[in-house]
Enzyme design. Structure first.
Site, short mmCIF file in Angstrom:
data_model
loop_
_atom_site.label_atom_id
_atom_site.label_comp_id
_atom_site.label_asym_id
_atom_site.label_seq_id
_atom_site.Cartn_x
_atom_site.Cartn_y
_atom_site.Cartn_z
N GLY A 12 0.83 -1.21 0.00
CA GLY A 12 0.00 0.00 0.00
C GLY A 12 0.86 1.26 0.00
N ASN A 40 -2.85 -8.46 0.42
CA ASN A 40 -3.83 -9.17 -0.43
C ASN A 40 -4.19 -8.33 -1.67
OD1 ASN A 40 -5.48 -7.17 0.57
ND2 ASN A 40 -7.15 -8.54 1.16
N ASP A 78 -4.16 -12.76 2.93
CA ASP A 78 -5.16 -11.93 3.60
C ASP A 78 -4.98 -12.13 5.11
OD1 ASP A 78 -7.54 -11.12 4.87
OD2 ASP A 78 -8.75 -11.52 3.08
N LYS A 116 -13.29 -6.96 9.80
CA LYS A 116 -12.55 -8.24 9.92
C LYS A 116 -11.05 -8.00 9.78
CE LYS A 116 -15.83 -11.59 8.02
NZ LYS A 116 -16.07 -12.41 6.82
N TYR A 147 -14.40 1.24 10.20
CA TYR A 147 -12.97 1.59 10.28
C TYR A 147 -12.63 2.06 11.69
CZ TYR A 147 -8.60 3.96 8.86
OH TYR A 147 -7.30 4.38 8.73
P1 NAD Z 1 -3.48 1.70 1.59
O1 NAD Z 1 -4.90 1.35 1.28
O2 NAD Z 1 -2.66 2.31 0.52
O3 NAD Z 1 -2.70 0.43 2.14
C1 NAD Z 1 -3.31 -0.61 2.86
C2 NAD Z 1 -2.72 -1.91 2.37
O4 NAD Z 1 -3.32 -3.01 3.10
C3 NAD Z 1 -3.00 -2.17 0.88
O5 NAD Z 1 -1.83 -2.56 0.23
C4 NAD Z 1 -4.05 -3.28 0.91
O6 NAD Z 1 -4.03 -4.07 -0.25
C5 NAD Z 1 -3.67 -4.03 2.16
N1 NAD Z 1 -4.76 -4.80 2.76
C6 NAD Z 1 -6.04 -4.41 2.99
N2 NAD Z 1 -6.73 -5.40 3.56
C7 NAD Z 1 -5.87 -6.46 3.70
C8 NAD Z 1 -6.00 -7.77 4.21
N3 NAD Z 1 -7.16 -8.22 4.72
N4 NAD Z 1 -4.91 -8.59 4.18
C9 NAD Z 1 -3.72 -8.15 3.67
N5 NAD Z 1 -3.54 -6.92 3.17
C10 NAD Z 1 -4.61 -6.08 3.19
O7 NAD Z 1 -3.53 2.66 2.88
P2 NAD Z 1 -2.34 3.43 3.61
O8 NAD Z 1 -2.66 4.87 3.54
O9 NAD Z 1 -1.04 2.95 3.18
O10 NAD Z 1 -2.61 2.98 5.13
C11 NAD Z 1 -1.80 2.00 5.76
C12 NAD Z 1 -2.23 1.88 7.21
O11 NAD Z 1 -2.08 3.13 7.87
C13 NAD Z 1 -3.68 1.45 7.38
O12 NAD Z 1 -3.78 0.55 8.45
C14 NAD Z 1 -4.38 2.75 7.71
O13 NAD Z 1 -5.50 2.52 8.51
C15 NAD Z 1 -3.30 3.50 8.47
N6 NAD Z 1 -3.49 4.96 8.38
C16 NAD Z 1 -3.18 5.64 7.24
C17 NAD Z 1 -3.40 7.01 7.19
C18 NAD Z 1 -3.06 7.83 5.97
O14 NAD Z 1 -3.29 9.04 5.97
N7 NAD Z 1 -2.51 7.28 4.92
C19 NAD Z 1 -3.93 7.69 8.29
C20 NAD Z 1 -4.25 6.95 9.42
C21 NAD Z 1 -4.02 5.59 9.46
#
Ligand code: NAD
Ligand code: UDP
Ligand code: UDP
Length: 319
Positions: free
Chosen positions: A14, A36, A60, A93, A147
């Protein structure tokens, strides 16, 4: 090599995860990226695939995972409202079952775990700026609850594994972060506004644009994650990680128009339900415990992000 660790990054393909994998590889660690590909892409980590210290596993996290590692960064979870609301049951989940599985894994292998929590645990906050001891103001029944409550429960699990099983945990409450590798269609404000500005399309402001956010550049956020992981075992957090420079959404739109030299105009759309009115971190704890403060200014960070999207969009236009 002394100090070289085996590190699991869930959600490593991500936006934040891909930058974290890169930073950990730069420090000569071995990185296992588990994803995933729900919102992450191979493109985000393509440049790491040839590195012999990097391993990619499609998996996952709601299902058990048996691997041997020294540290775990649990980032797996969609972060943008349109993505986490697409399949809200799966979002909860991922947060809850995912946390149980990685905590069970951490317990078995005695790894330290950093949980990517969020400023959303404060909901639509009534305290300003938000400090870590504020319990929040979350609607448990609304469209953001999958969330917000999922992440709150994941924090609870971290602290219960810490108390019950003496697990070493670190909880990072991340505020809005932006930068290259954000998904162009993920609906978050910075990516939406930059893509619209680069295409000279109207910039979509939800509500009247007076709601505030504080934007942290990804390199600063990732630096804080690594510093947090390296803190004394007694330090668990939660700790706010974000940039305390607060702006309205309308100001952000104007800044992006100026930086891109765009001909875009502003257009106003309905405000999504439970959209927080104000958000700004108090980062005193991060400053003292992590010796960290964000270094990259908004215009500098936006400049790098605009350059990334500009290249991405011109590559797509050629296809
Ligand atoms: P993103 O959506 O780019 O990355 C999330 C990653 O998790 C993706 O690669 C996705 O494919 C993977 N993923 C989702 N469900 C999954 C599962 N069940 N099994 C395996 N992989 C799974 O989001 P991001 O901005 O990179 O956020 C990363 C983390 O940081 C998250 O937990 C998010 O809640 C937290 N966060 C981000 C921000 C922000 O501003 N970017 C702010 C607060 C919290
Ligand atoms: N688990 C895992 N990998 C491991 C160890 C555990 O995915 O290496 C999962 C396991 O499936 C379990 C969860 O983590 O459902 C919680 O593990 P824990 O040991 O805390 O609980 P228990 O197995 O006793 O229910
Ligand atoms: N927003 C907006 N236009 C957009 C996308 C988002 O005005 O095209 C607003 C949104 O309503 C919210 C803020 O920008 O008030 C931040 O939204 P984002 O989805 O990036 O993150 P979050 O609401 O989770 O902080």
């Amino acid at each position: 090599m002394f100090g070289r660790k085996r590190i699991l990054v869930t959600g490593g393909a991500g936006f934040l995860g891909s930058h974290l994998c890169e930073a950990l590889l730069r420090q000569q660690h071995e990185v296992l990226c588990v994803d995933n590909f729900f919102t992450g892409t191979r493109d985000n980590i393509r440049h790491l695939l040839d590195n012999p210290s990097f391993e990619l596993l499609r998996h996952d996290v709601t299902f058990p995972l048996y691997v041997e590692v020294d540290e775990i960064y649990n980032l797996a979870c969609p972060a943008s409202p349109i993505h986490y609301q697409f399949d809200p049951v799966q979002t909860t989940k991922t947060s809850v079952h995912g946390a149980i599985n990685v905590l069970g894994l951490a317990k078995r292998v005695k790894a330290t775990l950093m949980q990517a929590s969020t400023s959303e645990v404060y909901g639509d906050p009534q305290q300003h700026p938000q400090k870590e001891d504020y319990w929040g103001h979350v609607n448990p029944l609304g469209t953001r609850a999958c969330y917000d409550e999922g992440k709150r429960c994941a924090e609870t699990l971290c602290f219960d594994y810490h108390r019950q099983h003496k697990l070493s945990i670190k909880v990072a409450r991340i505020f809005n972060t932006y930068g290259p590798h954000m998904h162009p269609n993920d609906g978050r404000v910075v990516s939406n506004f930059i893509v619209q500005a680069l295409r000279n399309e109207p910039i979509t402001i939800y509500g009247d644009g007076s709601q505030t956010r504080s934007f942290c550049y990804v390199d600063d956020t990732v630096d804080a994650f690594i510093r947090l992981m390296d803190t004394d075992p007694a330090f668990t957090g939660p700790v706010n990680i974000g940039n305390p420079e607060e702006q309205t959404v309308r100001e952000l739109a104007e800044t992006i128009i100026e930086l891109t030299g765009s001909r875009s105009t502003l257009t106003y759309k309905a405000l999504p339900s439970d959209d927080p009115t104000r958000r700004c971190p108090d980062i005193e704890l991060a400053k003292s415990a992590l010796d960290w403060t964000p270094r990259i200014t908004l215009s500098e960070g936006l400049g790098k992000t605009i350059a990334y999207f500009d290249t991405l969009l011109s590559q797509r236009d050629k296809l």
